[in-house]
Design a protein around this motif. Structure first.
Motif: not given
Length: 193
Positions: A118-134
């Protein structure tokens, strides 16, 4: 039978009063920060759009790997309510997804080869949310999801099981990111407003 000790009953009463007072204070404090999950109120103060429309106005930048594309596709679908990507996004989401595949168990039957079962898959997401105008950063975060899978002896079946685990993890990670981004927009609205 003995009579109750007056000191112990008085201590018990004061402990009960303190506990009730503490619970009442916690209820008041928590009521200040609670928001219904499916509220129709705008996420940010002063906004005239519904939460659904505000989340649908998030554009997600392209990614490079298959599993990252799975996360992105599921997130686009979830944020847009199945409508696809916005033509002119109010927010931009930079998404980076990494994968870690591990063997979780070794076959218990005595063989010449110690093959993982058996195995395991770990997905890790790093995100940055920005304002498109500024271009101002609204929030940054990191979320991870692990999905397990069986490793059969057949090579293709083992590969397919790993791909299916990646897809499951991508769907779940997109749901977690969806909620995290909504929370980030609410927090940003409270600090900006």
């Amino acid at each position: 039978m003995s009579l109750p000790d007056p000191e112990k009953t008085q201590v018990t009463r004061s402990l009960r009063r303190m506990a009730l007072f503490g619970l009442a204070c916690m209820a008041l404090v928590s009521a200040c920060t609670v928001r219904p999950l499916y509220s129709s109120a705008p996420l940010t103060p002063g906004s005239q759009v519904s939460p659904t429309a505000e989340l649908a106005s998030i554009g997600i930048k392209p990614v490079k790997t298959r599993y990252a594309q799975q996360v992105r596709n599921n997130l686009v679908f979830g944020l847009g309510g199945g409508q696809g990507e916005p033509a002119s996004p109010a927010y931009s989401l930079d998404l980076g997804v990494t994968e870690l595949v591990e063997s979780a168990a070794i076959e218990q039957v005595a063989t010449d080869e110690d093959e993982p079962t058996s195995g395991s898959v770990t997905l890790t997401a790093a995100y940055t949310l920005t304002d498109s105008k500024t271009g101002a950063t609204i929030s940054k975060g990191r979320r991870a999801i692990t999905s397990s899978f069986d490793r059969p002896r057949q090579e293709y079946a083992s590969y397919r099981a790993q791909i299916d685990a990646e897809n499951r993890a991508a769907r779940e990670l997109a749901e977690v990111l969806h909620l995290a981004i909504a929370q980030d927009l609410i927090k940003h609205g409270k600090t900006a407003g």
